[in-house]
Design a protein around this motif. Structure first.
Motif, mmCIF file in Angstrom:
data_model
loop_
_atom_site.group_PDB
_atom_site.id
_atom_site.type_symbol
_atom_site.label_atom_id
_atom_site.label_comp_id
_atom_site.label_asym_id
_atom_site.label_seq_id
_atom_site.Cartn_x
_atom_site.Cartn_y
_atom_site.Cartn_z
ATOM 1 N N GLY A 252 0.683 -1.359 -0.216
ATOM 2 C CA GLY A 252 -0.035 -0.047 -0.087
ATOM 3 C C GLY A 252 0.845 1.298 -0.003
ATOM 4 N N ASP A 253 1.908 0.985 0.538
ATOM 5 C CA ASP A 253 2.933 2.406 0.619
ATOM 6 C C ASP A 253 4.341 1.769 0.906
ATOM 7 O OD1 ASP A 253 2.480 1.955 3.361
ATOM 8 O OD2 ASP A 253 3.076 3.928 3.824
ATOM 9 N N ASP A 254 5.238 2.702 0.917
ATOM 10 C CA ASP A 254 6.570 2.526 1.310
ATOM 11 C C ASP A 254 7.327 3.865 1.600
ATOM 12 O OD1 ASP A 254 8.389 1.110 2.859
ATOM 13 O OD2 ASP A 254 8.870 -0.321 1.216
ATOM 14 N N ARG A 255 8.379 3.806 2.538
ATOM 15 C CA ARG A 255 9.147 5.000 2.466
ATOM 16 C C ARG A 255 10.289 5.034 1.453
ATOM 17 N NH1 ARG A 255 8.354 3.046 7.841
ATOM 18 N NH2 ARG A 255 6.765 4.414 9.070
ATOM 19 N N VAL A 256 10.941 6.109 1.064
ATOM 20 C CA VAL A 256 11.723 6.130 -0.029
ATOM 21 C C VAL A 256 13.051 6.198 0.563
ATOM 22 C CG1 VAL A 256 12.946 7.410 -1.861
ATOM 23 C CG2 VAL A 256 10.426 7.483 -1.474
ATOM 24 N N VAL A 257 13.536 4.830 1.006
ATOM 25 C CA VAL A 257 14.769 4.574 1.503
ATOM 26 C C VAL A 257 15.124 3.022 1.132
ATOM 27 C CG1 VAL A 257 14.291 5.525 3.750
ATOM 28 C CG2 VAL A 257 13.540 3.149 3.487
ATOM 29 N N PRO A 258 16.546 2.599 1.124
ATOM 30 C CA PRO A 258 16.888 1.311 0.685
ATOM 31 C C PRO A 258 16.184 0.235 1.331
ATOM 32 C CG PRO A 258 19.009 2.623 1.185
ATOM 33 C CD PRO A 258 17.700 3.466 1.596
ATOM 34 N N TRP A 259 15.987 -0.740 0.685
ATOM 35 C CA TRP A 259 15.006 -1.939 0.654
ATOM 36 C C TRP A 259 15.868 -2.619 2.153
ATOM 37 C CZ3 TRP A 259 13.814 -4.614 -4.643
ATOM 38 C CH2 TRP A 259 12.749 -3.807 -5.031
ATOM 39 N N ASP A 260 16.805 -2.342 2.455
ATOM 40 C CA ASP A 260 17.413 -2.944 3.648
ATOM 41 C C ASP A 260 17.573 -1.780 4.907
ATOM 42 O OD1 ASP A 260 19.211 -1.483 2.734
ATOM 43 O OD2 ASP A 260 21.159 -2.806 3.001
ATOM 44 N N ASP A 261 16.776 -0.858 4.793
ATOM 45 C CA ASP A 261 16.723 0.165 5.867
ATOM 46 C C ASP A 261 15.856 -0.444 6.752
ATOM 47 O OD1 ASP A 261 15.761 2.843 7.056
ATOM 48 O OD2 ASP A 261 17.644 3.516 6.051
ATOM 49 N N PRO A 262 16.050 -0.166 8.127
ATOM 50 C CA PRO A 262 14.875 -0.371 9.097
ATOM 51 C C PRO A 262 13.724 0.232 8.867
ATOM 52 C CG PRO A 262 17.064 0.000 10.229
ATOM 53 C CD PRO A 262 17.152 0.449 8.710
ATOM 54 N N LEU A 263 13.472 1.248 8.156
ATOM 55 C CA LEU A 263 12.200 2.165 7.990
ATOM 56 C C LEU A 263 11.481 1.671 6.625
ATOM 57 C CD1 LEU A 263 13.514 6.110 8.481
ATOM 58 C CD2 LEU A 263 12.213 4.578 10.087
ATOM 59 N N SER A 264 12.159 0.538 5.862
ATOM 60 C CA SER A 264 11.326 -0.116 4.760
ATOM 61 C C SER A 264 10.443 -1.072 5.050
ATOM 62 C CB SER A 264 12.482 -0.585 3.826
ATOM 63 O OG SER A 264 12.163 -1.339 2.938
ATOM 64 N N ASN A 265 9.515 -1.006 4.590
ATOM 65 C CA ASN A 265 8.331 -1.958 4.699
ATOM 66 C C ASN A 265 8.790 -3.319 3.941
ATOM 67 O OD1 ASN A 265 6.340 -0.619 6.024
ATOM 68 N ND2 ASN A 265 5.143 0.345 4.571
ATOM 69 N N VAL A 266 9.700 -3.016 2.870
ATOM 70 C CA VAL A 266 10.219 -4.431 2.256
ATOM 71 C C VAL A 266 10.976 -5.067 3.313
ATOM 72 C CG1 VAL A 266 11.751 -5.275 0.664
ATOM 73 C CG2 VAL A 266 10.160 -3.317 0.002
ATOM 74 N N ARG A 267 11.916 -4.487 3.952
ATOM 75 C CA ARG A 267 12.597 -5.149 5.003
ATOM 76 C C ARG A 267 11.664 -5.847 6.061
ATOM 77 N NH1 ARG A 267 17.976 -3.101 8.451
ATOM 78 N NH2 ARG A 267 17.679 -4.717 10.205
#
Length: 243
Positions: free
Chosen positions: A73-88
């Motif tokens: 639904g959304d994500d923050r514009v940070v690298p995928w391995d960043d603690p703020l990333s929904n991907v991570r």
């Protein structure tokens, strides 16, 4: 107890909320006839527990992983391995079991910035859907999972931001978040989130009492603007409901 939205199921705690959502997904896949089942994921601690449950022994063997496609639904514009990333978060929650086809996780690209990532993700959704325009008779998602922010936002659709009025785009850049962490984001819009056979808000914790109260009072909060082509439900724990 505060007034609760229509179609609310009140649950004892966040664990019970996550389990109820897992059972709801099972009911969807058990009745789905299409070859592909599309689920839109949410960030947050209760959704993370849901994803851990789905990858656990109690559920992993009951889901048709080869048919399931997972979107965000959304994500923050940070690298995928960043603690703020929904991907991570999702990767950690689901783990890397052989039963989970990684090609079926459609992550929001963040390496090119918010505008580039939003355009790319809209193209991903349109290619999966097979059309550039949403058809009310054919939902984009079988299930949309949603959270409720302390300020009433959902996905990265924050109060007072111009993206709330977007009626055409499926995905938008959000250059300025409405609350911490103040990093750019990429978010699905109301038209995309509402193109669903079923949608569920997962709400847990005392911090959610204020936005629930504001919704009950009729305040125009982003979370109150989401609809569904099917049924929109709320899974709320007792701490959030002040029960």
């Amino acid at each position: 107890m505060i007034a609760l939205p229509p179609n609310t199921t009140l649950l004892p705690d966040a664990e019970a909320t996550a389990r109820a959502a897992a059972d709801h997904l099972l009911s969807i896949v058990d009745t789905a006839t299409a070859d592909r089942i599309a689920v839109c994921l949410s960030g947050g601690s209760t959704p993370k527990r849901l994803y851990e449950l789905l990858a656990s022994g109690a559920y992993v063997g009951r889901l048709p992983w080869s048919r399931l496609h997972w979107f965000f639904g959304d994500d923050r514009v940070v690298p995928w391995d960043d603690p703020l990333s929904n991907v991570r978060m999702v990767r950690e929650a689901f783990g890397h079991g052989a039963a989970l086809p990684t090609t079926h996780f459609h992550f929001i690209p963040s390496d090119g910035g918010a505008e580039v990532g939003a355009r790319a993700y809209q193209r991903t959704l349109q290619d999966f859907y097979g059309a550039d325009t949403l058809d009310p008779a054919r939902p984009l998602f079988d299930l949309v999972l949603l959270g409720l922010g302390n300020d009433g936002h959902t996905a990265s659709l924050f109060p007072g931001k111009p993206v709330l009025e977007e009626e055409t785009a499926w995905v938008v850049p959000v250059p300025e978040a409405g609350m911490e962490p103040f990093v750019p984001r990429i978010s699905l819009t109301f038209p995309a989130l509402s193109s669903s056979r079923s949608a569920i808000f997962l709400v847990s914790g005392a911090g959610k009492r204020d936005p629930l109260s504001r919704l009950a009072a009729g305040e125009d909060l982003p979370s109150g603007r989401v609809s569904s082509l099917g049924r929109l439900e709320w899974l709320i724990d007792e701490a959030a409901a002040d029960a």
